[in-house]
Write a protein that holds these residues in place. Sequence first.
Motif, PDB file in Angstrom:
ATOM      1  N   LEU A   1       0.835  -1.207   0.000  1.00 39.64           N
ATOM      2  CA  LEU A   1       0.000   0.000   0.000  1.00 39.64           C
ATOM      3  C   LEU A   1       0.867   1.252   0.000  1.00 39.64           C
ATOM      4  CD1 LEU A   1      -2.807   1.324   0.204  1.00 39.64           C
ATOM      5  CD2 LEU A   1      -2.629   1.127   2.687  1.00 39.64           C
ATOM      6  N   PHE A   2       1.934   1.238   0.772  1.00 40.16           N
ATOM      7  CA  PHE A   2       2.860   2.366   0.829  1.00 40.16           C
ATOM      8  C   PHE A   2       3.460   2.658  -0.547  1.00 40.16           C
ATOM      9  CE2 PHE A   2       7.542   3.104   1.254  1.00 40.16           C
ATOM     10  CZ  PHE A   2       7.480   4.478   1.478  1.00 40.16           C
ATOM     11  N   LEU A   3       3.867   1.627  -1.265  1.00 38.91           N
ATOM     12  CA  LEU A   3       4.447   1.815  -2.599  1.00 38.91           C
ATOM     13  C   LEU A   3       3.404   2.317  -3.592  1.00 38.91           C
ATOM     14  CD1 LEU A   3       6.710  -1.382  -2.828  1.00 38.91           C
ATOM     15  CD2 LEU A   3       7.428   0.977  -2.360  1.00 38.91           C
ATOM     16  N   LEU A   4       2.187   1.803  -3.482  1.00 38.82           N
ATOM     17  CA  LEU A   4       1.124   2.261  -4.375  1.00 38.82           C
ATOM     18  C   LEU A   4       0.802   3.739  -4.134  1.00 38.82           C
ATOM     19  CD1 LEU A   4      -1.337  -0.777  -4.287  1.00 38.82           C
ATOM     20  CD2 LEU A   4       0.108  -0.067  -6.193  1.00 38.82           C
ATOM     21  N   GLU A   5       0.800   4.145  -2.879  1.00 38.00           N
ATOM     22  CA  GLU A   5       0.519   5.548  -2.554  1.00 38.00           C
ATOM     23  C   GLU A   5       1.635   6.461  -3.060  1.00 38.00           C
ATOM     24  OE1 GLU A   5      -2.109   4.676   1.501  1.00 38.00           O
ATOM     25  OE2 GLU A   5      -0.002   5.273   1.637  1.00 38.00           O
ATOM     26  N   LEU A   6       2.874   6.020  -2.946  1.00 40.60           N
ATOM     27  CA  LEU A   6       3.983   6.808  -3.488  1.00 40.60           C
ATOM     28  C   LEU A   6       3.887   6.900  -5.009  1.00 40.60           C
ATOM     29  CD1 LEU A   6       7.294   5.970  -1.578  1.00 40.60           C
ATOM     30  CD2 LEU A   6       5.968   8.077  -1.553  1.00 40.60           C
ATOM     31  N   ALA A   7       3.537   5.781  -5.654  1.00 37.70           N
ATOM     32  CA  ALA A   7       3.374   5.793  -7.111  1.00 37.70           C
ATOM     33  C   ALA A   7       2.249   6.742  -7.507  1.00 37.70           C
ATOM     34  CB  ALA A   7       3.082   4.378  -7.615  1.00 37.70           C
ATOM     35  N   PHE A   8       1.167   6.712  -6.733  1.00 35.65           N
ATOM     36  CA  PHE A   8       0.055   7.636  -6.972  1.00 35.65           C
ATOM     37  C   PHE A   8       0.541   9.077  -6.878  1.00 35.65           C
ATOM     38  CE2 PHE A   8      -3.072  10.440  -4.961  1.00 35.65           C
ATOM     39  CZ  PHE A   8      -4.130  10.362  -5.852  1.00 35.65           C
TER      40      PHE A   8
END
Length: 463
Positions: A70-77
């Motif tokens: 989730l952390f990586l997805l939020e950073l990608a977002f």
Amino acid sequence: MELLIAELSRYVILILFAIYTFTCFGAFGGKSEAGKERVFRAQRTLTVLIHVLCSSILILEHKELRYGVLFLLELAFYFGFVKIYRIFYRGLSRLVLNNMMMCMMIGFIMLARLNYDYAVRQLLMASVAMGVCLLVPLFIERFTIWEKLGWQYALAGILLLLLVFVIGVERYGARNWISFAGIVLQPSEFVKIIYVFFIAALLSKTTQLRHIAAITAVAAVHVVILVVERDLGAGLIYFVTYLVMLYVATMNVWYLTAGVGAGAVASLVAWRLFTHVQIRVTAWRDPWPHINDAAGYQICRSLFAIGTGGLFGMGLGQGLPDSVPVVESDFIFSAIAEEFGVIFSICLILVYISSYIMFVNIAMKMKKRFYKLTAFGLSVVFIFQVFLCIGGATKFIPSTGVTLPLISYGGSSIITTIIIFSIIQGMYVLNGRAEEERLEREEENSLRGGAGAKRGNKRRKKR
């Protein structure tokens, strides 16, 4: 070890966010373009640092792979949409963009702390909304029909509000949601944008008394429908938005005075007619005798959470925000105050205020009356919703059941707020391009005038 990290991190997070807040108002200063770019770059860096630090704490606490994903997805977002957004909105207000992203990242963190599934759904809805909003500049620039409509907006808004009586579902005592194919949405969130367009389109044409009376009657229909649905928070937002837009359009203080008087009378009538309004007023006046029943439990738990957090907070993951009912939406400010502290919460309020100041600044620079009134109206919708949510959570005013923009859980809320930010950004970009074209024309005229003067001088010399 985890407790020590949480203890130290709360001070680091507070310092980083305080610096970010300071830069929000520093951006209004008379800096050079290079200086402003350094400020906005620093804001983006601070946003990422806060998010990385908070996510690391959650990963250490839960020790689950899904939080890392989730952390990586939020950073990608974050990185993806900041880059794409700046491409589609060339010449955009970087302060507005940075504030929007900062608030969303705080929302992702708090929702991940409260409920992992909520955070995932919020990220998905935010991604959909940001994708849709990439088309806003195209619609604003290519279509001139928006200001020509007026009553059509009103008709569409009223029909959408009435839809809840056909396929509506009741939540938290208000029948203001619709369920379709497993998706639950709140029509009043989307209609408030159409509502602002309706008022701006008609008031930009004329402000004659007869015309204003008709607009007022139709605006009142919107509010009455929301009152019947028991969505009093949305009804109050609609009412105040119309009142402010009417005053801005006419600069007639008597309209403002009459509106405030009518609002006071309507509030008294609502208190007499609706039991849940009486309960909320009772909880606002003195919740402590009702701490163990429905009237006072929620607001008492909210005040306990804020008081427990103190100035510097308990630390992310160290509080008990789940003890506050509906903490993920209406009372998420209480959870923020408990775990990040009152100072952090005040900084968050200041970030919202800096966004509002920028919205008003953009509205004042708009040349077209329709765009000016629209920007003013949307800015009032935004900041008044912030006021209602935080005011209700802190017992400053009775709770109205509205969400904190960009942070609270709710697909309807985050989508409409992103749309509001994007519409104002689109207007800012459009106004910037118009200003550039005006300067280019003036420069061309100046060059032509200079060339004509030189030819005239040559003729006189020959004579």
